[in-house]
Write a protein that holds these residues in place. Structure first.
Motif, PDB file in Angstrom:
ATOM      1  N   PHE A  31      12.677  -7.936  -0.557  1.00  0.00           N
ATOM      2  CA  PHE A  31      11.373  -8.599  -0.575  1.00  0.00           C
ATOM      3  C   PHE A  31      10.418  -7.874  -1.534  1.00  0.00           C
ATOM      4  CE2 PHE A  31       7.411 -10.289   1.059  1.00  0.00           C
ATOM      5  CZ  PHE A  31       7.756 -11.586   1.433  1.00  0.00           C
ATOM      6  N   GLU A  32       9.908  -8.604  -2.518  1.00  0.00           N
ATOM      7  CA  GLU A  32       9.057  -7.950  -3.520  1.00  0.00           C
ATOM      8  C   GLU A  32       7.624  -8.435  -3.504  1.00  0.00           C
ATOM      9  OE1 GLU A  32      11.292  -8.502  -7.088  1.00  0.00           O
ATOM     10  OE2 GLU A  32      12.493  -6.711  -6.694  1.00  0.00           O
ATOM     11  N   LYS A  33       7.440  -9.678  -3.114  1.00  0.00           N
ATOM     12  CA  LYS A  33       6.060 -10.198  -3.023  1.00  0.00           C
ATOM     13  C   LYS A  33       6.041 -11.446  -2.140  1.00  0.00           C
ATOM     14  CE  LYS A  33       6.251 -12.625  -7.444  1.00  0.00           C
ATOM     15  NZ  LYS A  33       6.400 -13.871  -7.651  1.00  0.00           N
ATOM     16  N   GLY A  34       4.855 -11.728  -1.590  1.00  0.00           N
ATOM     17  CA  GLY A  34       4.722 -12.934  -0.780  1.00  0.00           C
ATOM     18  C   GLY A  34       4.200 -12.612   0.606  1.00  0.00           C
ATOM     19  N   ARG A  35       4.275 -13.605   1.464  1.00  0.00           N
ATOM     20  CA  ARG A  35       3.710 -13.456   2.814  1.00  0.00           C
ATOM     21  C   ARG A  35       4.819 -13.309   3.858  1.00  0.00           C
ATOM     22  NH1 ARG A  35      -0.079 -18.098   5.165  1.00  0.00           N
ATOM     23  NH2 ARG A  35      -1.767 -16.994   4.102  1.00  0.00           N
ATOM     24  N   ILE A  36       4.651 -12.311   4.702  1.00  0.00           N
ATOM     25  CA  ILE A  36       5.536 -12.143   5.859  1.00  0.00           C
ATOM     26  C   ILE A  36       4.726 -12.488   7.109  1.00  0.00           C
ATOM     27  CG2 ILE A  36       6.941 -10.540   7.222  1.00  0.00           C
ATOM     28  CD1 ILE A  36       7.393  -8.900   4.718  1.00  0.00           C
ATOM     29  N   THR A  37       5.246 -13.417   7.892  1.00  0.00           N
ATOM     30  CA  THR A  37       4.550 -13.788   9.127  1.00  0.00           C
ATOM     31  C   THR A  37       5.326 -13.284  10.338  1.00  0.00           C
ATOM     32  OG1 THR A  37       3.515 -15.728   8.166  1.00  0.00           O
ATOM     33  CG2 THR A  37       3.803 -15.768  10.545  1.00  0.00           C
ATOM     34  N   ILE A  38       4.576 -12.810  11.314  1.00  0.00           N
ATOM     35  CA  ILE A  38       5.187 -12.373  12.585  1.00  0.00           C
ATOM     36  C   ILE A  38       4.733 -13.369  13.658  1.00  0.00           C
ATOM     37  CG2 ILE A  38       5.122 -10.590  14.392  1.00  0.00           C
ATOM     38  CD1 ILE A  38       4.863  -9.683  10.762  1.00  0.00           C
ATOM     39  N   ALA A  39       5.694 -13.957  14.331  1.00  0.00           N
ATOM     40  CA  ALA A  39       5.357 -14.916  15.399  1.00  0.00           C
ATOM     41  C   ALA A  39       6.289 -14.657  16.570  1.00  0.00           C
ATOM     42  CB  ALA A  39       5.510 -16.345  14.893  1.00  0.00           C
ATOM     43  N   MET A  40       5.796 -14.939  17.777  1.00  0.00           N
ATOM     44  CA  MET A  40       6.607 -14.570  18.940  1.00  0.00           C
ATOM     45  C   MET A  40       6.613 -15.625  20.035  1.00  0.00           C
ATOM     46  SD  MET A  40       3.918 -11.705  19.726  1.00  0.00           S
ATOM     47  CE  MET A  40       3.645 -11.716  17.977  1.00  0.00           C
ATOM     48  N   MET A  56       5.050  -0.703  11.060  1.00  0.00           N
ATOM     49  CA  MET A  56       6.162  -0.185  10.247  1.00  0.00           C
ATOM     50  C   MET A  56       6.293  -0.961   8.940  1.00  0.00           C
ATOM     51  SD  MET A  56       9.071   1.276  12.752  1.00  0.00           S
ATOM     52  CE  MET A  56       9.104   0.102  14.057  1.00  0.00           C
ATOM     53  N   LEU A  57       6.032  -2.270   8.968  1.00  0.00           N
ATOM     54  CA  LEU A  57       6.054  -3.042   7.721  1.00  0.00           C
ATOM     55  C   LEU A  57       4.994  -2.516   6.754  1.00  0.00           C
ATOM     56  CD1 LEU A  57       6.429  -6.737   8.971  1.00  0.00           C
ATOM     57  CD2 LEU A  57       8.092  -5.459   7.606  1.00  0.00           C
ATOM     58  N   ASP A  58       3.804  -2.243   7.300  1.00  0.00           N
ATOM     59  CA  ASP A  58       2.711  -1.735   6.468  1.00  0.00           C
ATOM     60  C   ASP A  58       3.128  -0.423   5.800  1.00  0.00           C
ATOM     61  OD1 ASP A  58      -0.076  -1.595   5.572  1.00  0.00           O
ATOM     62  OD2 ASP A  58      -0.278   0.029   7.036  1.00  0.00           O
ATOM     63  N   ASP A  59       3.699   0.483   6.582  1.00  0.00           N
ATOM     64  CA  ASP A  59       4.158   1.764   6.032  1.00  0.00           C
ATOM     65  C   ASP A  59       5.271   1.569   5.014  1.00  0.00           C
ATOM     66  OD1 ASP A  59       2.488   3.474   7.303  1.00  0.00           O
ATOM     67  OD2 ASP A  59       4.056   4.602   8.366  1.00  0.00           O
ATOM     68  N   TYR A  60       6.215   0.676   5.362  1.00  0.00           N
ATOM     69  CA  TYR A  60       7.384   0.450   4.515  1.00  0.00           C
ATOM     70  C   TYR A  60       6.970  -0.013   3.111  1.00  0.00           C
ATOM     71  CZ  TYR A  60      11.801  -1.729   3.000  1.00  0.00           C
ATOM     72  OH  TYR A  60      12.926  -2.088   2.298  1.00  0.00           O
ATOM     73  N   LYS A  64       7.010   1.812  -0.611  1.00  0.00           N
ATOM     74  CA  LYS A  64       7.686   1.193  -1.749  1.00  0.00           C
ATOM     75  C   LYS A  64       6.732   0.951  -2.922  1.00  0.00           C
ATOM     76  CE  LYS A  64      11.201  -1.844  -1.378  1.00  0.00           C
ATOM     77  NZ  LYS A  64      11.937  -3.067  -0.966  1.00  0.00           N
ATOM     78  N   GLY A  65       5.432   1.107  -2.666  1.00  0.00           N
ATOM     79  CA  GLY A  65       4.434   0.923  -3.715  1.00  0.00           C
ATOM     80  C   GLY A  65       4.114  -0.528  -4.023  1.00  0.00           C
ATOM     81  N   ILE A  66       4.463  -1.446  -3.111  1.00  0.00           N
ATOM     82  CA  ILE A  66       4.194  -2.867  -3.369  1.00  0.00           C
ATOM     83  C   ILE A  66       3.366  -3.505  -2.247  1.00  0.00           C
ATOM     84  CG2 ILE A  66       6.184  -3.258  -4.873  1.00  0.00           C
ATOM     85  CD1 ILE A  66       7.633  -4.478  -2.398  1.00  0.00           C
ATOM     86  N   ARG A  67       2.646  -2.669  -1.487  1.00  0.00           N
ATOM     87  CA  ARG A  67       1.887  -3.217  -0.358  1.00  0.00           C
ATOM     88  C   ARG A  67       0.867  -4.265  -0.820  1.00  0.00           C
ATOM     89  NH1 ARG A  67       0.061  -5.653   3.009  1.00  0.00           N
ATOM     90  NH2 ARG A  67      -0.888  -5.078   4.992  1.00  0.00           N
ATOM     91  N   ASP A  68       0.318  -4.051  -2.033  1.00  0.00           N
ATOM     92  CA  ASP A  68      -0.686  -5.002  -2.534  1.00  0.00           C
ATOM     93  C   ASP A  68      -0.067  -6.364  -2.889  1.00  0.00           C
ATOM     94  OD1 ASP A  68       0.730  -3.712  -4.548  1.00  0.00           O
ATOM     95  OD2 ASP A  68      -0.828  -4.055  -6.041  1.00  0.00           O
ATOM     96  N   LYS A  69       1.237  -6.430  -2.977  1.00  0.00           N
ATOM     97  CA  LYS A  69       1.897  -7.708  -3.312  1.00  0.00           C
ATOM     98  C   LYS A  69       2.436  -8.414  -2.065  1.00  0.00           C
ATOM     99  CE  LYS A  69       3.452  -6.423  -7.939  1.00  0.00           C
ATOM    100  NZ  LYS A  69       3.099  -5.007  -7.999  1.00  0.00           N
ATOM    101  N   VAL A  70       2.326  -7.727  -0.916  1.00  0.00           N
ATOM    102  CA  VAL A  70       2.889  -8.291   0.316  1.00  0.00           C
ATOM    103  C   VAL A  70       1.760  -8.535   1.320  1.00  0.00           C
ATOM    104  CG1 VAL A  70       4.484  -7.893   2.243  1.00  0.00           C
ATOM    105  CG2 VAL A  70       5.072  -7.051  -0.050  1.00  0.00           C
ATOM    106  N   GLU A  71       1.645  -9.775   1.754  1.00  0.00           N
ATOM    107  CA  GLU A  71       0.645 -10.090   2.775  1.00  0.00           C
ATOM    108  C   GLU A  71       1.340 -10.086   4.144  1.00  0.00           C
ATOM    109  OE1 GLU A  71      -2.332 -13.671   4.190  1.00  0.00           O
ATOM    110  OE2 GLU A  71      -1.197 -13.913   2.341  1.00  0.00           O
TER     111      GLU A  71
END
Ligand SMILES: Cc1cc2nc3c(=O)[nH]c(=O)nc-3n(C[C@H](O)[C@H](O)[C@H](O)COP(=O)(O)OP(=O)(O)OC[C@H]3O[C@@H](n4cnc5c(N)ncnc54)[C@H](O)[C@@H]3O)c2cc1C
Length: 250
Positions: A31-40, A56-60, A64-71
């Motif tokens: 995963f390099e960019k885009g939106r990750i949704t968590i639903a339960m 953990m996703l935020d840290d991960y 990786k240095g791509i947090r600004d590309k991942v929502e």
């Protein structure tokens, strides 16, 4: 049980089995960019799992240095970001500090996919689109409970104080299988088992039970790869939780 929500098996990824966790790990690696949704779904095993995966996703992605590309987009079924009010209060500034967006009152109803985009629809009429859906599936008890006639739901009707199967003095119940509206967590099973064991000994030796279960639950929370905290609750706090979860369990 992801099969309870239409489309979830096909479009969702979870970490509740070894195979699904490995598959999710591979998707996150790519995963390099885009939106990750968590639903339960509700109820689910381990009430703090939604927070843990978020942190953990935020840290991960930071590492990786791509947090600004991942929502990272979090959804939750009730009107705040966690069932337990103190956890929700603590979580809001944490989410804001980490730039995590969220939608409350979001009860996942079905998921669909078109051209690589996943649409998650809520029973409240809201839709979130994303590139990767991480789900915490709804949890149900074993079918054997229904087949045996113990209950017409998959949970065992349980007295919240004595931890006896309702109507039976010689059957004790502990762990996820109870219909008590408290955390489906290993620590719940642990503290309930202490009460059951004490009462069995007291009943054999003295002819009466020793104590009631007070709703004690304790959970450690991973708040990132190298940080953690914990919650500790007894029944007073659970009165509020009891009211909230009654609509979901029994
Ligand atoms: C990914 C994940 C993370 C979690 N993290 C935490 C955490 O950090 N902290 C925490 O406290 N809890 C956590 N939990 C929750 C915890 O694992 C459960 O709440 C706990 O295992 C419940 O214990 P139990 O003995 O009641 O049920 P289980 O551990 O589910 O045991 C029930 C057993 O009964 C067996 N069984 C079912 N039906 C039948 C049948 N018909 N005949 C014979 N055997 C049967 C099952 O195979 C199983 O072995 C987590 C769970 C998951 C999935």
């Amino acid at each position: 049980m992801p099969g309870l929500i239409p489309g979830l098996k096909e479009h969702g990824n979870m970490f509740y089995t070894l195979e699904s966790a490995i598959e999710l790990r591979e998707k996150l690696r790519k995963f390099e960019k885009g939106r990750i949704t968590i639903a339960m779904g509700v109820p689910h095993k381990c009430p703090v799992a939604p927070f843990e995966v978020i942190f953990m996703l935020d840290d991960y992605f930071n590492k990786k240095g791509i947090r600004d590309k991942v929502e990272i987009y979090y959804t939750y079924p009730i009107g705040r970001i966690h069932t337990l009010e103190p956890v929700a209060q603590w979580g809001v500034p944490e989410f804001e500090r980490r730039g995590i967006k969220y939608e409350t009152l979001f009860n996942m109803e079905k998921t669909e996919a078109h051209n690589g985009t996943i649409a998650v629809h809520s029973a409240e009429g809201f839709t979130v689109e994303c590139d990767l859906l991480i789900t915490i599936p709804p949890h149900r008890g074993t079918q054997a409970i229904i087949d045996s006639g113990i209950s017409n739901e998959s949970w065992v009707p349980t007295n919240r104080y004595s931890l006896k199967y309702e109507g039976y003095e010689n059957v004790c119940v502990a762990g996820d299988t109870t219909n008590l509206p408290i955390s489906k967590a290993g620590s719940t099973a642990h503290f309930e088992s202490d009460v059951v064991a004490d009462n069995l000994i007291a009943e054999i030796k003295e002819g009466h039970s020793a104590r009631d279960y007070d709703g004690k639950v304790m959970c450690f929370i991973e708040t990132g790869f190298d940080k953690g905290t914990y919650i500790h609750l007894t029944i007073l706090r659970h009165q509020a939780l009891y009211l909230i979860l009654r609509r979901y369990i029994g």
